[in-house]
Design a protein around this motif. Sequence first.
Motif, short mmCIF file in Angstrom:
data_model
loop_
_atom_site.label_atom_id
_atom_site.label_comp_id
_atom_site.label_asym_id
_atom_site.label_seq_id
_atom_site.Cartn_x
_atom_site.Cartn_y
_atom_site.Cartn_z
N MET A 235 -8.40 4.88 0.66
CA MET A 235 -7.45 4.26 -0.48
C MET A 235 -5.67 3.32 -0.69
O MET A 235 -6.08 1.94 -0.86
CB MET A 235 -7.18 5.82 -2.11
N THR A 236 -5.59 3.83 0.80
CA THR A 236 -4.30 2.94 1.45
C THR A 236 -5.04 1.64 2.04
O THR A 236 -4.70 0.61 1.64
CB THR A 236 -3.62 3.85 2.30
N GLU A 237 -6.03 1.90 2.98
CA GLU A 237 -6.46 0.88 3.49
C GLU A 237 -7.36 -0.50 1.83
O GLU A 237 -7.70 -1.11 2.56
CB GLU A 237 -8.00 1.00 4.66
N THR A 238 -7.63 0.19 1.32
CA THR A 238 -7.82 -0.63 0.49
C THR A 238 -7.24 -2.29 0.30
O THR A 238 -7.50 -3.48 -0.38
CB THR A 238 -8.40 -0.33 -0.69
N GLY A 239 -5.50 -1.83 0.46
CA GLY A 239 -5.30 -2.12 0.39
C GLY A 239 -4.75 -2.85 -1.24
O GLY A 239 -3.88 -3.54 -2.65
N ALA A 240 -5.40 -1.68 -2.82
CA ALA A 240 -4.98 -2.06 -4.18
C ALA A 240 -3.96 -1.24 -4.33
O ALA A 240 -3.53 -2.15 -6.09
CB ALA A 240 -7.01 -1.74 -4.72
N PHE A 241 -3.34 -0.61 -3.70
CA PHE A 241 -2.11 0.18 -4.13
C PHE A 241 -0.43 0.01 -3.37
O PHE A 241 -1.11 -0.22 -2.30
CB PHE A 241 -2.71 1.74 -4.65
N ARG A 242 0.06 -0.20 -4.41
CA ARG A 242 1.72 -0.04 -3.82
C ARG A 242 1.78 0.77 -2.59
O ARG A 242 2.33 1.35 -2.15
CB ARG A 242 2.79 -0.60 -4.76
N ARG A 243 1.42 2.37 -3.89
CA ARG A 243 1.69 3.34 -3.12
C ARG A 243 0.86 4.11 -3.30
O ARG A 243 0.09 4.39 -4.83
CB ARG A 243 2.67 4.29 -3.86
N VAL A 244 0.39 4.83 -2.45
CA VAL A 244 -1.18 6.36 -2.58
C VAL A 244 -0.18 7.55 -1.36
O VAL A 244 -0.17 7.93 -0.75
CB VAL A 244 -2.13 5.83 -1.30
N ASP A 245 0.06 8.38 -2.83
CA ASP A 245 0.14 9.81 -2.66
C ASP A 245 -0.53 10.92 -3.19
O ASP A 245 -1.60 10.46 -3.52
CB ASP A 245 1.56 10.13 -2.71
N VAL A 246 -0.30 11.98 -1.95
CA VAL A 246 -1.64 12.87 -2.00
C VAL A 246 -0.55 14.19 -2.95
O VAL A 246 0.48 14.47 -2.02
CB VAL A 246 -2.30 14.03 -1.06
N VAL A 247 -0.87 14.42 -3.96
CA VAL A 247 0.19 15.09 -4.65
C VAL A 247 -0.53 16.76 -4.62
O VAL A 247 -1.76 17.04 -3.83
CB VAL A 247 0.26 15.51 -6.51
#
Length: 310
Positions: A235-247
């Motif tokens: 998901m980080t590599e898509t570039g779609a998100f400013r922040r990608v975390d795992v809760v």
Amino acid sequence: MTPLPVDLQLNVDGSAGDLSEVAYEWLEGLSARLLPDERHELAPLPARVTKGPGEPGSLFGVLAISRGGITAPAKTAERNCSASGLAWLRKELGDLPEMAILEIGVFDEMGHRGKRLLSLVVRRHPVSPQWLRLSVLESDERLDGSAESLRLQQEWLKTLRAYAEKWDPGFGHISYGHGPGATTLEDRLPARNYPPEQREPRHTVNECRRYLRGYSWLTIAPKELAAQLGGQMAMTETGAFRRVDVVAGGALWLQATERFEEFHDDAVTRVFDALAPVLRPGLPVEIPRYPGKPPHLLVFEDAAERVGKR
């Protein structure tokens, strides 16, 4: 301009624990966290709500429970958001109702319930008895691009994150509000083409660990769908998100842009493309935007067809 509704929502099931306790924590615990001074001021009030107007400019706090409404009109009971009123609420939640609400606000100049400082909602429906839909109802009134506006949005994120870490949600979002807890995608699936089971939250929540109900500025994808998406790195590599975390439970926390008001146009498309493999299938239909209604921030394509074209 007319303020537009914003919905901070989590969907949780029995994996979160006793749902009666979850509902009470959302209403009592979250209100105490967000408005401690107001809660303290309201605490000495009796449980029973006084009929007639209130003192202009003073606080009100109301607890409401609604039962029924499926085959007959709903029955609603109210109490003050006081210590004794909250004791009543806890007892009522032992047999979970269809809806429970906590509101704190200020009486207007006529003594009527006026500006809401906080609105919390818990929804449960007989067709999805193992699920709670938890919401904080906000508005975009203060989203003006200022530093204070950014702090407010960070508080929204902090609030939802605390409970997402605790309860392993099946879905969550911060989105413009459409109807009683619907996602933007669900709101735009036409009734003539899609039965209630595919577009109404009381039904779709049952499958939220199988299909993502929608996408927005903040989207929480459950651990089951996180795996299908390839996890945090993909998901980080898509570039779609400013922040990608795992809760904590394994769900993905996906924040599209720094500010809520920046989520539009290309940002919407990037998120749709990234999440299309797990989105609920269906072709949303665009309609004219009417005054006072929130925008439908969507890509008007069927996610299943978008994936098929890749």
